[in-house]
Design an enzyme around this catalytic site. Structure first.
Site, PDB file in Angstrom:
ATOM      1  N   CYS C  78       0.825  -1.217   0.000  1.00 20.70           N
ATOM      2  CA  CYS C  78       0.000   0.000   0.000  1.00 20.70           C
ATOM      3  C   CYS C  78       0.851   1.256   0.000  1.00 20.70           C
ATOM      4  O   CYS C  78       0.327   2.352  -0.191  1.00 20.70           O
ATOM      5  CB  CYS C  78      -0.860   0.106   1.263  1.00 20.70           C
ATOM      6  SG  CYS C  78      -2.000  -1.217   1.537  1.00 20.70           S
ATOM      7  N   HIS C  96      -6.094   2.973   5.622  1.00 27.00           N
ATOM      8  CA  HIS C  96      -6.613   2.013   4.652  1.00 27.00           C
ATOM      9  C   HIS C  96      -7.483   1.017   5.412  1.00 27.00           C
ATOM     10  O   HIS C  96      -7.016   0.374   6.343  1.00 27.00           O
ATOM     11  CB  HIS C  96      -5.465   1.295   3.939  1.00 27.00           C
ATOM     12  CG  HIS C  96      -5.942   0.232   2.992  1.00 27.00           C
ATOM     13  ND1 HIS C  96      -7.044   0.394   2.184  1.00 27.00           N
ATOM     14  CD2 HIS C  96      -5.479  -1.020   2.728  1.00 27.00           C
ATOM     15  CE1 HIS C  96      -7.233  -0.707   1.457  1.00 27.00           C
ATOM     16  NE2 HIS C  96      -6.302  -1.570   1.779  1.00 27.00           N
ATOM     17  N   HIS C  98     -10.465  -2.189   5.341  1.00 24.83           N
ATOM     18  CA  HIS C  98     -11.147  -3.266   4.629  1.00 24.83           C
ATOM     19  C   HIS C  98     -12.575  -3.440   5.160  1.00 24.83           C
ATOM     20  O   HIS C  98     -13.177  -4.502   4.976  1.00 24.83           O
ATOM     21  CB  HIS C  98     -10.382  -4.578   4.795  1.00 24.83           C
ATOM     22  CG  HIS C  98      -9.205  -4.729   3.887  1.00 24.83           C
ATOM     23  ND1 HIS C  98      -8.616  -5.939   3.627  1.00 24.83           N
ATOM     24  CD2 HIS C  98      -8.517  -3.830   3.151  1.00 24.83           C
ATOM     25  CE1 HIS C  98      -7.602  -5.775   2.794  1.00 24.83           C
ATOM     26  NE2 HIS C  98      -7.510  -4.508   2.497  1.00 24.83           N
ATOM     27  N   GLU C 119     -26.585  13.799   9.126  1.00 23.04           N
ATOM     28  CA  GLU C 119     -25.763  14.675   9.969  1.00 23.04           C
ATOM     29  C   GLU C 119     -24.272  14.342   9.876  1.00 23.04           C
ATOM     30  O   GLU C 119     -23.427  15.237   9.858  1.00 23.04           O
ATOM     31  CB  GLU C 119     -26.225  14.569  11.428  1.00 23.04           C
ATOM     32  CG  GLU C 119     -25.405  15.363  12.432  1.00 23.04           C
ATOM     33  CD  GLU C 119     -25.531  16.873  12.291  1.00 23.04           C
ATOM     34  OE1 GLU C 119     -26.407  17.341  11.541  1.00 23.04           O
ATOM     35  OE2 GLU C 119     -24.736  17.578  12.941  1.00 23.04           O
TER      36      GLU C 119
END
Lengths: 209, 209, 209, 209
Positions: C78, C96, C98, C119
């Site tokens: 990543c 990141h 999942h 909201e």
């Protein structure tokens, strides 16, 4: 696996039951019998925050032997319902849960909850995988103590069940000790979730694979 | 990332698996192999409460080398199932989970669970994003030990899979070490939830985007 | 509100993200920029168990300045995706996730996730209650590093968004500091759950009350 | 059941409310009145991480008596809404929750949430099992402070309710002390989940068994 005294165990189990959604909103609780004394969580309090000083001690006739050290606590209206299981079944512990999955089981089923062919059934006393579990459902009442007689009748009429569901309310589950009461409550809660998911999928919880 | 001894690791992992819903109602568990010894959680106990003194030690033939210091504990009936993975695959750890999402996967699918085109598939040994994962499902039996032969056959017949689903029961997942076994169990559990949500949305879990 | 060093903060946040279901199966993670250094969680490990000794330090060009004290750890694939947000947006932190709710958002929507009149939208930079939030969705690839270019393009093309969804995979969210990155990830996760529940109820997440 | 000072209690309750999903994304919070002082959590911060040094002290007119020891913290825009309950009802504590179940209740119902025949109703002040609970829903606004007047009107118009729902936003719940405010928030959250599940099952939450 240390053996803990009920005074220490009840607060620890109540914290755990709160996280499981069994005793939010001050509802639900547990009573444990040890050496001829019934230890019971108090009524109307934040169940995840009780301590040893908050526990009631009762004799086997339901009379308070020792009030909690913490002043102002009230005995729960569930007390006679807990005693039904202590007297009629010789239970070592009784759990009262407001689990929303138990509640939904009383919506999906009218008078008896039924489930079959799930491994977790084997966690219930006397049942095997191929059996159909039957848990009676009694109507709810305005006050909790008014449930005592119909619960007692349901216990007598269903000797194979260690639990009674209360319509739109929750469940009472017992066992020979707190471990069996907790195991059976966890297994039933799992079976209620299973039943709900089967019904949402257009299937029946007594469906045979 | 401290390396923990299996005696300390198993109780810690069992607490975590309890919170994940993998081993409530005394079901589920884990066995870890280290230095030629198999360490195994005991049977029929509150899995979130076990300690180092409750762990069994077995040799690679499945014979108990050392019983737990805590008296009265029983070896799990899962033991031969754990050993299938140790012997047939040289596994370093095996997890048995009663996750309700694994259970529902065995309801939605008859004989093989299939899923494709999800990133979490990459957490499974030998699979990429575009692949279709296949996990075999074997029928459940009255007693857990009776599953041993059909599980062994399913393992032989599915060399690409590090897991076997048991119908209306749960799943066995293994790996070369506890980290891989746990990673693969977490990925599969996620994929079972995904499959359920796809089916609830009227889609298929092998649907291609 | 003590200011914690990224080396201590990343393990604590990873434990929290694990409990939220954002980084199970070794997936997901966080990178934080402080004093010209990028601190990053390692790849392929149990994210709820990392410690200070497991953190990578990189310079702003993505070169490793200091490997973790723990041997054998790998930099995440990543990394180039985190650096997109650091470089293109001057982000102070990138998360990141999942989350299965983020994943389902990429199933319900094809190329852009849209939600309005909730909201929690106000927790996203530059958005008010009446606005329609738009988060771009990019296709997934076989390897995570292959996402770098399409993510960079999506960031350029959507200057109003501090997040990019990856189809059947998850989401990248950033902010000027870790607090804003975390707040925006929590708000988006809530909005994904909302969208899913609206769709399950036969309604649209851009529905106006 | 130790009495804790609001400065210690607010951080502990905020951590708990975060875990319950009531105050993620920096939203939600709690204000407690004690000895003529209002103690209030700050705005726009990670609610599960606040400490005693982050609490505002206000007088009963809403003026800040003592800013937090931590520099840079802002008073929440909810402050006037909390004060509605303090002034109009003499509340001892007010909870603001962004629970997604409360949010969905404002989607399923237009102007008033209604539920009947559920045991948890008994946890709400003045209600019994057979009663129909009514919680007013007010429209949301661009800024939280703009809700003050319509909330005040809803409180006046619904003397039987200790809560006001805000459309696509969440809920304000109060009580004579923090215990009652928390108990009522937990009971309402349970009732919102019940209503949602009844509606998903094609039933009505005011359905009589």
């Amino acid at each position: 696996m240390a053996t803990e005294h009920p005074r220490a165990l009840i607060p620890a189990l109540c914290r755990q039951f709160y996280d499981l959604g069994w005793c939010t909103g001050t509802g639900g609780g547990i009573a444990i019998r040890a050496d001829g004394i019934i230890y019971m969580a108090p009524s109307g309090v934040q169940k995840e925050r009780i301590s040893e000083a908050d526990i009631f001690e009762l004799d086997l006739d339901g009379q308070v032997l020792k009030a909690p050290a913490t002043p102002g606590l009230k005995l729960t209206e569930c007390s006679p319902l807990f005693f039904n299981a202590f007297r009629q079944r010789g239970a070592g512990a009784v759990i009262h849960s407001h689990s929303i999955d138990a509640l939904m089981a009383t919506v999906h089923f009218e008078t008896v909850f039924r489930v079959s062919h799930v491994e977790m059934i084997k966690g219930l006393r006397g049942y095997g995988y191929y059996d159909t579990v039957e848990i009676p459902i009694i109507p709810n009442t305005a006050r909790e103590c008014e449930l005592a007689d119909s619960m007692a009748e349901a216990i007598d009429a269903n000797p194979q069940a260690d639990a009674v569901l209360v319509q739109r309310h929750g469940i009472y589950v017992w066992g020979k000790d707190w471990q069996q009461a907790k195991t059976q409550t966890e297994c039933l809660d799992y079976l209620f979730r299973y039943a709900d998911r089967m019904i949402q999928s257009g299937r029946s919880p007594v469906d045979v694979p």
